[in-house]
Design a protein around this motif. Sequence first.
Motif, mmCIF file in Angstrom:
data_model
loop_
_atom_site.group_PDB
_atom_site.id
_atom_site.type_symbol
_atom_site.label_atom_id
_atom_site.label_comp_id
_atom_site.label_asym_id
_atom_site.label_seq_id
_atom_site.Cartn_x
_atom_site.Cartn_y
_atom_site.Cartn_z
ATOM 1 N N SER A 3 0.804 -1.220 0.000
ATOM 2 C CA SER A 3 0.000 0.000 0.000
ATOM 3 C C SER A 3 0.836 1.268 0.000
ATOM 4 O O SER A 3 0.305 2.349 -0.220
ATOM 5 N N GLY A 4 2.135 1.153 0.280
ATOM 6 C CA GLY A 4 2.963 2.346 0.345
ATOM 7 C C GLY A 4 2.672 3.138 1.605
ATOM 8 O O GLY A 4 2.397 2.573 2.654
ATOM 9 N N VAL A 5 2.724 4.441 1.506
ATOM 10 C CA VAL A 5 2.474 5.307 2.650
ATOM 11 C C VAL A 5 1.035 5.795 2.593
ATOM 12 O O VAL A 5 0.648 6.492 1.657
ATOM 13 N N ASP A 6 0.245 5.422 3.571
ATOM 14 C CA ASP A 6 -1.123 5.919 3.665
ATOM 15 C C ASP A 6 -1.150 6.980 4.756
ATOM 16 O O ASP A 6 -1.323 6.681 5.939
ATOM 17 N N THR A 7 -0.925 8.233 4.361
ATOM 18 C CA THR A 7 -0.836 9.298 5.359
ATOM 19 C C THR A 7 -2.150 9.474 6.117
ATOM 20 O O THR A 7 -2.144 9.867 7.281
ATOM 21 N N ALA A 8 -3.271 9.177 5.477
ATOM 22 C CA ALA A 8 -4.554 9.329 6.159
ATOM 23 C C ALA A 8 -4.650 8.394 7.359
ATOM 24 O O ALA A 8 -5.193 8.751 8.404
ATOM 25 N N ALA A 9 -4.102 7.185 7.226
ATOM 26 C CA ALA A 9 -4.158 6.224 8.325
ATOM 27 C C ALA A 9 -3.303 6.661 9.500
ATOM 28 O O ALA A 9 -3.558 6.301 10.647
ATOM 29 N N ALA A 10 -2.264 7.443 9.229
ATOM 30 C CA ALA A 10 -1.368 7.882 10.297
ATOM 31 C C ALA A 10 -1.890 9.108 11.028
ATOM 32 O O ALA A 10 -1.424 9.429 12.118
ATOM 33 N N ARG A 11 -2.844 9.789 10.471
ATOM 34 C CA ARG A 11 -3.251 11.073 11.024
ATOM 35 C C ARG A 11 -3.873 11.001 12.411
ATOM 36 O O ARG A 11 -3.686 11.917 13.209
ATOM 37 N N PRO A 12 -4.660 9.971 12.751
ATOM 38 C CA PRO A 12 -5.207 9.968 14.114
ATOM 39 C C PRO A 12 -4.109 10.091 15.169
ATOM 40 O O PRO A 12 -4.304 10.744 16.199
ATOM 41 N N ASN A 13 -2.977 9.476 14.955
ATOM 42 C CA ASN A 13 -1.863 9.588 15.891
ATOM 43 C C ASN A 13 -1.385 11.030 15.979
ATOM 44 O O ASN A 13 -1.119 11.554 17.061
ATOM 45 N N TYR A 14 -1.278 11.698 14.840
ATOM 46 C CA TYR A 14 -0.856 13.096 14.837
ATOM 47 C C TYR A 14 -1.884 13.980 15.535
ATOM 48 O O TYR A 14 -1.525 14.922 16.248
ATOM 49 N N LEU A 15 -3.142 13.677 15.311
ATOM 50 C CA LEU A 15 -4.196 14.518 15.881
ATOM 51 C C LEU A 15 -4.264 14.419 17.405
ATOM 52 O O LEU A 15 -4.837 15.294 18.054
ATOM 53 N N GLU A 16 -3.657 13.384 17.974
ATOM 54 C CA GLU A 16 -3.596 13.292 19.428
ATOM 55 C C GLU A 16 -2.831 14.473 20.023
ATOM 56 O O GLU A 16 -3.044 14.851 21.176
ATOM 57 N N TYR A 17 -1.920 15.035 19.238
ATOM 58 C CA TYR A 17 -1.166 16.200 19.694
ATOM 59 C C TYR A 17 -1.847 17.503 19.261
ATOM 60 O O TYR A 17 -1.805 18.500 19.995
ATOM 61 N N LEU A 18 -2.468 17.482 18.082
ATOM 62 C CA LEU A 18 -2.984 18.719 17.504
ATOM 63 C C LEU A 18 -4.350 19.128 18.043
ATOM 64 O O LEU A 18 -4.598 20.315 18.275
ATOM 65 N N ILE A 19 -5.249 18.176 18.216
ATOM 66 C CA ILE A 19 -6.590 18.531 18.694
ATOM 67 C C ILE A 19 -6.535 19.161 20.086
ATOM 68 O O ILE A 19 -7.168 20.210 20.321
ATOM 69 N N PRO A 20 -5.801 18.600 21.048
ATOM 70 C CA PRO A 20 -5.719 19.279 22.351
ATOM 71 C C PRO A 20 -5.116 20.679 22.266
ATOM 72 O O PRO A 20 -5.528 21.585 23.006
ATOM 73 N N ALA A 21 -4.144 20.865 21.360
ATOM 74 C CA ALA A 21 -3.546 22.197 21.206
ATOM 75 C C ALA A 21 -4.583 23.204 20.716
ATOM 76 O O ALA A 21 -4.649 24.348 21.205
ATOM 77 N N VAL A 22 -5.410 22.786 19.754
ATOM 78 C CA VAL A 22 -6.468 23.673 19.257
ATOM 79 C C VAL A 22 -7.497 23.942 20.351
ATOM 80 O O VAL A 22 -7.939 25.082 20.545
ATOM 81 N N ALA A 23 -7.884 22.892 21.083
ATOM 82 C CA ALA A 23 -8.891 23.066 22.133
ATOM 83 C C ALA A 23 -8.397 24.008 23.225
ATOM 84 O O ALA A 23 -9.158 24.859 23.722
#
Length: 391
Positions: free
Chosen positions: A168-188
């Motif tokens: 499948s190569g790199v599926d960046t969409a699948a990796a995003r929930p991990n990234y959002l663990e840092y970003l969503i709290p920062a926005v909130a």
Amino acid sequence: MADPLPYYRVLRDHHPLYYVGKWDLYALSRFDDIWDVLAVSDGTFVASEGTLPAANVLAQHNTGPVPDPPLQPLPFHAVFDKPIYDDIRRLQSPAFRPRSVSDWEERVRVLANERLDELLPQGRFDLTCDYGGIVVAQVVCELLGIPIEFAAEMLAAVNAGSLAQAGSGVDTAAARPNYLEYLIPAVARRRAEHRSGELPIVDGMLAYRLPDGRALDDAEAATQLLCIFIGGTETVPKIVAHGLWELARRPDQLAAVRADLAAGVPAACDEMTRYCTPAQWFARTARKPFTLHGTTIEPGQRIITLLASANRDERQYPDPDAFHWDRPIKRSLAFGRGQHFCIGYHLARLEVTVLVAEWLRRVRQYRIVDDGATRLPSSFQWGWNSIPVEV
């Protein structure tokens, strides 16, 4: 991807517009072709299928133009054309303009020296992650309002997200929930603070309104920060570490740069960026017909611009596979071009320059442990994930 350079040379010389039937895409490998195509800004090419589409996306052949994705929940803005892409980028870009970036120079220098204070007594460490990686991750934390103590975790998450999965190569969409663990709290946190001025990038996403007047929720606003979160973390450390390795291999060039750090380091960093940038390609999907080398790319077909091939094109750079610290570089595609030109270009150049300069200022002798360096498999990167160094 184990060693793409000879393959790129064959493409440039014999197949500058190479068709891959399995994915219904054309690969562009020459500097001038990529330079011209990326400058087209009339909606002919869009990133509606992603700039790094995974295999399951490419396997579906389109029969015409691909529409924009639905607006709710709003996906990453890079998949849209005007006005959404331009409006969000316009809100984020003031933080990355030259005047704003210049204010970061002393902070990056302080962070670099704090890392060197910790690392140099150890004698051996990883030049990619332990030095440049931590510094740039700390900068991203401060830009986006993420607690700086998460820098090491964040760096590991971003580096893991670029590794290829078999088939499948790199599926960046699948990796995003991990990234959002840092970003969503920062926005909130930022939304709850009701302040402005200190985090202009996040504030811009909170102030943004879609064409229908709707504001973004925390997850949507966080998603718009992915480019800064990922691109600002993974690329610079690999350029710096690999570039310092190339200098170490050439003592005469290293001595020439050291002889005048103020003049030598910026020149050397331009060549490091050309020679060492890890990203190999990015994709676009045609929305209008476009003819190149006598072939018409039809709406719905894809192109991949092999930026790393362009960086080694003999037509643009004489003796391109050699590292010359003072090579005159009049044009570069290392940061892309046109609508999707790297938003963090000025900050990235500043970080590379400061990290290299502070290293050469403080480290008189160093040795790269060649047999310990690793390039982990990736379908779009060819960069050194780890470069052990002894000082």
